[in-house]
Design a protein around this motif. Sequence first.
Motif, PDB file in Angstrom:
ATOM      1  N   GLU A  36       0.911  -1.091  -0.077  1.00 23.61           N
ATOM      2  CA  GLU A  36       0.179  -0.201   0.046  1.00 23.61           C
ATOM      3  C   GLU A  36       0.765   1.174   0.130  1.00 23.61           C
ATOM      4  O   GLU A  36       0.530   2.182  -0.617  1.00 23.61           O
ATOM      5  N   PHE A  37       1.700   1.148   0.640  1.00 26.11           N
ATOM      6  CA  PHE A  37       2.876   2.351   1.034  1.00 26.11           C
ATOM      7  C   PHE A  37       3.951   2.313  -0.067  1.00 26.11           C
ATOM      8  O   PHE A  37       4.801   3.203   0.133  1.00 26.11           O
ATOM      9  N   ASN A  38       4.251   1.383  -0.816  1.00 25.39           N
ATOM     10  CA  ASN A  38       5.284   1.167  -1.578  1.00 25.39           C
ATOM     11  C   ASN A  38       6.617   1.148  -0.754  1.00 25.39           C
ATOM     12  O   ASN A  38       7.598   1.981  -0.811  1.00 25.39           O
ATOM     13  N   ALA A  39       6.612   0.475   0.505  1.00 22.60           N
ATOM     14  CA  ALA A  39       7.508   0.618   1.618  1.00 22.60           C
ATOM     15  C   ALA A  39       8.443  -0.656   1.581  1.00 22.60           C
ATOM     16  O   ALA A  39       8.009  -1.621   1.060  1.00 22.60           O
ATOM     17  N   LYS A  40       9.547  -0.556   2.154  1.00 20.66           N
ATOM     18  CA  LYS A  40      10.556  -1.548   2.228  1.00 20.66           C
ATOM     19  C   LYS A  40      10.002  -2.518   3.321  1.00 20.66           C
ATOM     20  O   LYS A  40       9.464  -2.089   4.199  1.00 20.66           O
ATOM     21  N   LEU A  41      10.074  -3.681   3.108  1.00 19.68           N
ATOM     22  CA  LEU A  41       9.601  -4.558   4.129  1.00 19.68           C
ATOM     23  C   LEU A  41      10.744  -5.439   4.667  1.00 19.68           C
ATOM     24  O   LEU A  41      11.748  -5.954   3.981  1.00 19.68           O
ATOM     25  N   VAL A  42      10.999  -5.233   5.961  1.00 17.75           N
ATOM     26  CA  VAL A  42      11.861  -5.913   6.667  1.00 17.75           C
ATOM     27  C   VAL A  42      11.502  -7.104   7.602  1.00 17.75           C
ATOM     28  O   VAL A  42      10.670  -6.521   8.341  1.00 17.75           O
ATOM     29  N   ARG A  43      11.897  -8.136   7.435  1.00 18.69           N
ATOM     30  CA  ARG A  43      11.589  -9.387   8.417  1.00 18.69           C
ATOM     31  C   ARG A  43      12.895  -9.408   9.456  1.00 18.69           C
ATOM     32  O   ARG A  43      13.945  -9.613   9.249  1.00 18.69           O
ATOM     33  N   VAL A  44      12.140  -9.288  10.679  1.00 21.07           N
ATOM     34  CA  VAL A  44      13.361  -9.469  11.895  1.00 21.07           C
ATOM     35  C   VAL A  44      13.057 -10.664  12.848  1.00 21.07           C
ATOM     36  O   VAL A  44      11.922 -11.163  13.060  1.00 21.07           O
TER      37      VAL A  44
END
Length: 771
Positions: A481-489
């Motif tokens: 939706e936000f064209n954001a970077k996805l970070v899995r922690v």
Amino acid sequence: MTAIRSEISVSGLVQGVGFRPFCYRLATKFGLKGTVRNMGDAGVQIILEGERGAIENFIQALGKEKPPLARIDGIGAEWKPATGEFKDFSVVESGKGGLGLLSVIPPDIAICDDCLREMFDPKGRRYRYPFTTCVNCGPRFTIIRDLPYDRERTSMEDFPLCGDCRGEYTNPSDRRYHAEPTCCSACGPEVRLHHASGESHEVEDPLREASKLLDEGKIVVIKGIGGMHVAAKVTEDGPLQRLREAFKRPQQPFAIMSKDLETVRTFAEVGADEEERLKSPQRPIVVLRSKIGKISELVSPGLDSIGVMLPYNGIQHIILRDGKEPAYVMTSANLPGLPMVLENEDAISKFGGLVDYFLLHNRRIINRCDDSVVRLTAGAPVFLRRSRGYAPMPLDLQLPKEANVLALGAEFDVVATLLKGGRCFPTQHIGDVSKLETMGYLRQAVERLMRLLNLEKIDVVACDLHPQYATSSEAESFAREFNAKLVRVQHHHAHLAALMAEHGIDEIVGIDADGVGYGADGTLWGGEVMVASHRDFERVGALASQPMPGGDLATRFPARAVAGILWGALQPKEVENVLGDFCLEGFRQGEDEIKAVIHQLEIGMNVFRSSSCGRVLDAVSCILGVCRERTYEGEPAIKLEAFARGGDESGSSFKFSLKREKGFERVDTSKLLLDVLEAMKKGDSKRDIAARAQIELGRGLAELAVKASKAKGIETIGARGGVFYNDAVSSAVWDFVDGEGLKFLMHRQVPPGDGGISIGQAVVAAHRSTS
């Protein structure tokens, strides 16, 4: 002297806390003219004209004399020539624009002493009116729809002020001057009592009647400020048993509410720290040691503690004063896994067949907010849940300012977190998001907090490493939706990152002990020692990785964890004998199920490996006969802690053992369980064994952390994870680390369990997204 003009911007917790009336009084004191108004970013703008010295004294007094609930994070002043446009000082209409500053949305605050006195004054016009409030108390976050904070942008917009209330609202000398939730019986919300069918139960005084019904053993749903409670008396088993059956909570401890501290002391032990929190404006539930025989054991079955809170709104105060019981159950009105009910119609349709009456009012709840929970662990207060009274106040953490970050937490005890301008804003408690309705609540809470923070763009979205968590899928949706970077922690790295951020450090040797977290190697972790920074981590120690037959079934039925932990240490027939001798009640199908579990372990079918500390504590609880089935999160380990408090660890003599496995040392949990069995055969007290097992588990993890600390040259060791709600384990680790001359850290602002994990996810994501 020549007059000068100063345009002042103030950020912090300055709306909904009586700040504008305070500015009026201050300006009058210094002989200044001008205006004050709320702004759309939760800040306050003040324009002053007068002598420069008087204005400088005003600015200095803002910080020194601010209202008790206010918090000032920043003051900016721009000096200009005076225009002479003002005749006096006044509070003017709010501005929808912002000042470019990051301010704070006020949380709900308990009713103040002044309003209480007024509410119980038979001669006053607000006598027994339960929505009595002023600038110093009452609902804030739960009624706010939008900013700036004015009545027309709250659920009080439905209740136009009467003449008397309008007079107070516009009187600068009145404590209700611009108190947005103010009202009285002539113009405010009203309470009604309903039968289980929803039909109105017409009585002269619904609150007095509700108290009478509770004392008669009836179950009543009570609508409060941020949600609804289910209430029942605490001195008889019947209503409590009926409540447990109706809401499918067979063992989960109920929170109770008592009218005052003196009454609480009749059924619970209250120390100085606990008293301070019970009486605080936030009014959390505080977990106290209970006194035997004072209230029904069905309030908190199998435990030696009880969650207690004092009343924080008018409805509760009146009911408790009218009632004859020392306390009443006040547990959230929801079915397992679902959010607390908000709407009157929903409550009647969902609970009409489960309760006897409903005490409801007609003010809308905009933002649902569960009660906060605090307990003392290792001698200091720790959050089990940070929600009402605290949310959505930001945490004072050291964070990068470059990116707007959204983090969604794990699967249980979910709280989302937003980072904006280097400030950390956790949402209210959301809960278990395995149900669709709760996932909807999570998204709603995030979107509403974004709106209140004027946050239109998310740069980075963070989530757990576990691919099957519902929050991981939701994070992917937000990122799109936000064209954001996805970070899995990784789960435990996020835990430790939150701890580092709270204490302002860049690296740590961390002990993370909980029920489960998806590991970087694809197995399930839960008893880890790591060297961590904000960006990365190295796993340097752990509990032994053990097979868990049936996966999640081993979480619900600890006897399966016993089988898995003993599997590599005994022959199959020996494991079968132990299960039959000590854990038979933990298998619903008896010996046939035991044989099936043994076969499952032999062929490796549906068997997952785990280093979970929670499962080890569960296994000890099962072997000692304390708890054979988990009906709520952490139950076997929580009951083990209560059971062990009656014991003495010196009454048993076994010690932890370490072994090397897959590149680093681990605590040998199979040996620990064998030692427990041997101590039982020797005739040691079960309570002594329980006390020893908890402490040795903690000491084993501490030994691994101390070794890592010395090898890496890092002098700070921290502890995180749900196991560190356990006072015995926490104290054992602390004492061991302190004995080695190293610094030990635990959480004080953030829940150690998964209720704080989104904060760590956000911290890691923010650091990984900066150069």
